[in-house]
Scaffold this active site. Structure first.
Site, mmCIF file in Angstrom:
data_model
loop_
_atom_site.group_PDB
_atom_site.id
_atom_site.type_symbol
_atom_site.label_atom_id
_atom_site.label_comp_id
_atom_site.label_asym_id
_atom_site.label_seq_id
_atom_site.Cartn_x
_atom_site.Cartn_y
_atom_site.Cartn_z
ATOM 1 N N ASP A 331 0.854 -1.166 0.000
ATOM 2 C CA ASP A 331 0.000 0.000 0.000
ATOM 3 C C ASP A 331 0.904 1.235 0.000
ATOM 4 O O ASP A 331 2.065 1.155 0.393
ATOM 5 C CB ASP A 331 -0.870 -0.042 1.264
ATOM 6 C CG ASP A 331 -1.890 1.073 1.304
ATOM 7 O OD1 ASP A 331 -2.312 1.516 0.227
ATOM 8 O OD2 ASP A 331 -2.263 1.495 2.409
ATOM 9 N N GLU A 712 29.621 -41.487 13.302
ATOM 10 C CA GLU A 712 28.889 -42.477 14.121
ATOM 11 C C GLU A 712 28.657 -43.762 13.329
ATOM 12 O O GLU A 712 28.687 -44.865 13.886
ATOM 13 C CB GLU A 712 27.529 -41.903 14.544
ATOM 14 C CG GLU A 712 27.612 -40.792 15.573
ATOM 15 C CD GLU A 712 26.285 -40.073 15.764
ATOM 16 O OE1 GLU A 712 26.232 -39.187 16.623
ATOM 17 O OE2 GLU A 712 25.313 -40.395 15.041
#
Length: 919
Positions: A331, A712
């Site tokens: 706007d 891992e």
């Protein structure tokens, strides 16, 4: 009959027919009839969309795809014999869900506190007498009284009016008030009918009586609110992306679990039950339990930082959506501009003056060639300022807290008062000398206002201001350098050219004139035509709603970030383009499309226009909504801003709706995802930067946790594919220690990482670019992961080498084996210290950003080192996690590990940075 035709009916019919249609009269309704209609039509209030129940909102935080995956992984942990692990995973899920619920509830409470309500009381005519009632009890057919400062409670037809001006910016986005009269004039643009006023707008000046023909949800205000409430909000891009990531990680974890199950059975010869429990443990290990809390924390930190920058986010996921924004449909009035009419230039036949300072704050001055002038110093300026201030019904009351001043009257007249103050004019002091004797109010037919004052013992002075074209034709004389002479055709051409030049720049002109008459004339019997004839033309004041001072830099930052800004306003084409070009939003070649033109365009034509430089002016609410929808059809991620009820449908449709907190209507705030508490467009740019940082932080976290999965997995791969000849270098409990213990807090620290310095110099990420992309996998698995794997595996064999390997077999139990596995765990923990620091930036040096600037990460690093130390020295825990105390040399090795890894990654970042710059 649709609403538009009903409006036309009440606007075009004569007032007698209006009374007949509404079964009312100038004396209003009886109280009994009003009570009957209240039961029939209901309260004059905007109904809010049914809110989602608190219980539904609460449980929503525990049923996302990632949350469900964690519930399942917790169950798997329990089944595999690790009850404590299962409970820990479930607790992570519960804490995260409660935290998310609390954050969004706090945002909702803050939003509710901001919402502005419609007027509380209204003066109505009931049983022929004026009485004050709650505006919610107003009904169709009620006659009510309006005066300056009142909010209008219903859509109504004007019965009588005096100098009536209405601020309709909340409904149509126009910064200039509309004049309202009894006489019908269709006007230009939406809601421009001269004899209709609308719910939710405000009386700027004058008085009127009106009859309500629509209340509550039947008003234009209510209709747009209803349109907004019917829209359904799709899930945020982040939600969709997290669901996709959850599926990817689930597939990866299950695939790895199946591979490990088969390998354990066929290579290690484990019985099926033992192999299954081992595989389940690996599946749990590969599920990122910390992802959900890290995402939540990242979003919450973003919300917190944005709140400090005046942006209130209602939903956590909206933070990240901002980071994807490619187009902002903005706007104009009150968003890009200040919504404060301001005088910029004064033009007189003798020269032009510059008025400095913006808005209603008295911080400027009037200059001629950059030299400040007081109004007494120049006779032409003196007269013009005198007319502007005395022929004026508005007053400006400064705010006590330094905020926006209170305007009692119209913004246009307020700008004239402030201009006079900048010139050093004291209105009250001058009025004592030249008291006002009569006023000829402004009306929309003649577009002028005049006041008559005592001038001296023998004369009166008539001061007139109005539109240029309607005032200049009443002038036959002109003042130049303090001297009055007859106006020539050359003078008219000169003034006309100046007015046209200002108009081309989007400035609105107002002409000032006067005349002095003898006191033997009866000013009370003098007609308006007599008073406003044979005037002396003095000059013009030119005004506009000025851009916000910070908007220039904000627009530049958006352009650097490859974010387009499309102005969508209810204002005129000329004003819209002038402002857009002035602030650098578009070039002078931008196409300006009016609401009328847009109505004739197909969606395909609109989508094509949206790909180029374009501005939209004089648009209706449905059209603003259509613009946003077609931007999305072009593949854009759209943020839409606004403050009026006319903005609400577009705010709801947009990927991220942004409402103004100070000037915004409650309907706009309810439709929006984010509210700017300072109504500052620059805050949007800061919020976009935070949104980008959030997504970047989630990706950094993902890189970090996937990195630890590689070292891992490698020990288990060595164990499985050596058929057990290499004893398991890392147990499942040690793997889970990293995932749920040592990695968690540093990862959460990454979630709070500040935006990288070059964040707003990059284009928005593409919708098809996923969290788990090629770059993340290469960095996690092939760079950080392999380095960590090589170091941790080397640590395992190094301990065995110190104890006789390869001449002796690798220890499968005992002190040597326990020290070897402890060193593997320690190597992973300390390489993750380096990795978390490396993950803080993508290409910028972590030293440039500040090695210690993120304290949360360092708290996490201290925690993980302390936790690892506790695991190695605490009896009972040692047996559970298969650890043992380490030697002093082991600790020295571990503490030195991060240094070469950080420096190595710094070299990589340096090469990438310089390669980009060379290109």
């Amino acid at each position: 009959m649709d609403e538009k035709k009903i409006r036309e009916l009440y606007a075009q019919n004569n007032i007698t027919d209006v009374f007949t249609n509404l079964h009312s009269s100038a004396d209003g309704l009886s109280q009994a009839e009003a009570d009957r209609r209240l039961k029939k039509y209901g309260k004059n209030a905007i109904k809010k969309a049914a809110a989602e129940s608190e219980w539904k909102t609460f449980f929503k935080n525990f049923t996302s795809m990632m949350a469900i995956l964690l519930w399942i992984s917790g169950f798997i942990a329990v089944v595999s014999g690790t009850l404590e692990l299962g409970i820990a995973i479930w607790l992570v899920n519960i804490i995260n869900g409660l935290f998310s619920f609390w954050q969004e509830r706090a945002a909702k409470r803050a939003t509710d506190a901001l919402n502005n309500m419609l007027p509380t009381y209204v003066d109505v005519i009931r049983d022929g007498k004026k009485k004050q009632i709650d505006s919610k009890d107003l009904v169709p057919g009620d006659v009510f009284v309006l005066q300056a400062g009142n909010s209008i409670p219903a859509d109504s037809r004007i019965i009588s009016a005096s100098s009536m001006q209405v601020d309709q910016s909340a409904l149509n986005g126009e910064s200039v008030p509309e004049s309202k009269t009894v006489k019908y004039d269709p006007g230009e643009g939406s809601y421009a009918e001269s004899n209709l006023v609308y719910s939710g707008t405000t009386v700027g000046a004058g008085t009127a009586r009106a009859i309500a023909f629509a209340t509550g949800m039947k008003t234009e205000f209510g209709r747009i609110a209803s349109l907004t409430q019917k829209q359904t909000k799709t899930s945020s891009p982040l939600t969709a992306e997290l669901n996709r990531l959850t599926k990817q990680l689930s597939v990866i974890a299950i695939t790895i679990g199946i591979i490990f199950l088969i390998a354990a059975i066929f290579f290690v010869k484990y019985p099926f039950a033992k192999a299954f429990i081992f595989a389940l443990g690996m599946i749990v290990a590969f599920i990122p339990e910390g992802l959900l809390p890290t995402v939540t924390l990242s979003l919450a930190q973003g919300v917190k930082r944005m709140a400090k920058k005046h942006a209130l986010v209602k939903e956590l996921n909206s933070v990240e959506t901002l980071g994807e924004t490619t187009v902002i449909c903005s706007d104009k009035t009150g968003t890009l501009t200040q919504n404060q009419m301001t005088i910029h230039y004064i033009w007189t036949p003798a020269g032009e003056y510059h008025v400095t300072g913006n808005g209603y704050v008295n911080n400027g001055q009037i200059e001629l060639n950059k030299k400040q002038l007081w109004y007494e110093e120049n006779p032409d300026l003196h007269k013009l300022v005198q007319i502007a201030a005395l022929d004026n019904d508005t007053s400006v009351q400064p705010s006590k807290d330094g905020g926006k001043p209170k305007i009692l009257g119209t913004p246009t007249e307020a700008s004239l008062i402030v201009m006079a103050q900048k010139a050093g004019f004291d209105k009250q002091k001058v009025l004592v000398k030249y008291p006002r004797l009569r006023e000829l109010p402004f009306d929309s037919d003649r577009k002028r206002m005049s006041t008559i004052h005592r001038w001296n013992d023998t004369q009166y002075i008539i001061l007139t201001k109005g539109s240029y074209s309607d005032t200049i034709k009443q002038c036959d004389r002109i003042q130049e350098n303090g001297k009055v002479r007859a106006m020539t055709e050359k003078d008219r051409v000169h003034a006309k050219r100046a007015n046209a030049d200002y108009a081309s720049r989007g400035l609105r002109s107002m002409a000032m004139a006067y005349k002095i008459i003898d006191r033997d004339q009866d000013i009370n019997k003098m007609t308006i035509d007599e008073a406003e004839s044979h005037l002396v033309f003095v000059g013009l004041t030119t005004m506009s709603d000025p851009p916000r001072p910070e908007i220039y830099d904000a627009v530049k930052r958006c352009h650097r970030a490859k974010i387009r800004i499309i102005m969508v306003t209810g204002d005129s084409k000329l004003t819209a383009k002038s402002v857009a070009v002035q602030i650098g939003l578009t070039s002078d070649k931008a196409r300006v499309i009016s609401g009328t033109e847009l109505e004739k365009m197909s969606d395909e034509e609109l989508r094509k226009a949206l790909k180029d430089e374009v501005i939209f002016a004089r648009v209706a609410p449905e059209q603003k909504y259509r613009i946003v929808k077609n931007c999305q059809a072009n593949g854009e991620v759209v943020a839409s801003t606004g403050d009026g009820v006319n903005d609400a449908p577009a705010l709801k449709q947009a990927d991220i709706g942004i409402a103004m907190g100070q000037t915004g209507t409650d309907v706009a705030k309810e439709a929006a995802n984010m509210i700017l508490t300072d109504d500052n467009f620059a805050s949007i740019v800061a919020a976009i930067e935070e949104g980008r940082a959030v997504y970047s932080n989630i990706r950094k976290f993902l890189t970090y946790i996937l990195t630890s999965n590689v070292p891992e997995a490698i020990p288990s791969v060595l164990f499985l594919f050596s058929a057990g000849l290499i004893p398991l270098p890392m147990t499942v409990m040690q793997i889970l220690t990293v995932d749920l213990g040592t990695d968690m807090l540093p990862a959460l620290g990454l979630g709070a990482e500040a935006a990288d310095p070059d964040t707003m110099n990059q284009p928005p990420r593409k919708r098809n670019e996923h969290l788990l992309n090629k770059g993340v996998m290469v960095k996690a698995f092939c760079w950080y992961g392999l380095l960590s794997s090589a170091i941790s595996t080397a640590a395992y064999f190094f301990v065995n080498w110190q104890n006789g390997w390869p001449l002796k077999n690798l220890a499968a139990s005992g002190p040597v084996y326990m020290r070897a596995t402890t060193m593997v765990l320690g190597a992973i923990v300390f390489t993750q210290v380096a990795n978390v620091l490396n993950c803080r930036t993508n290409t910028t040096s972590v030293f440039k950003k500040g090695l210690f600037s993120n304290k949360n990460i360092w708290y996490g690093i201290i925690f993980e080192i302390c936790l690892f130390f506790i695991l190695t020295v605490t009896p009972g825990i040692q047996e559970l996690f298969n650890t043992t105390p380490l030697l002093g040399t082991d600790w020295i090795f571990l503490f030195l590990l991060p240094i070469p890894l950080v420096l190595l990654d710094e070299a990589r970042k340096w090469l990438i940075y310089h390669k980009k710059n060379i290109q």
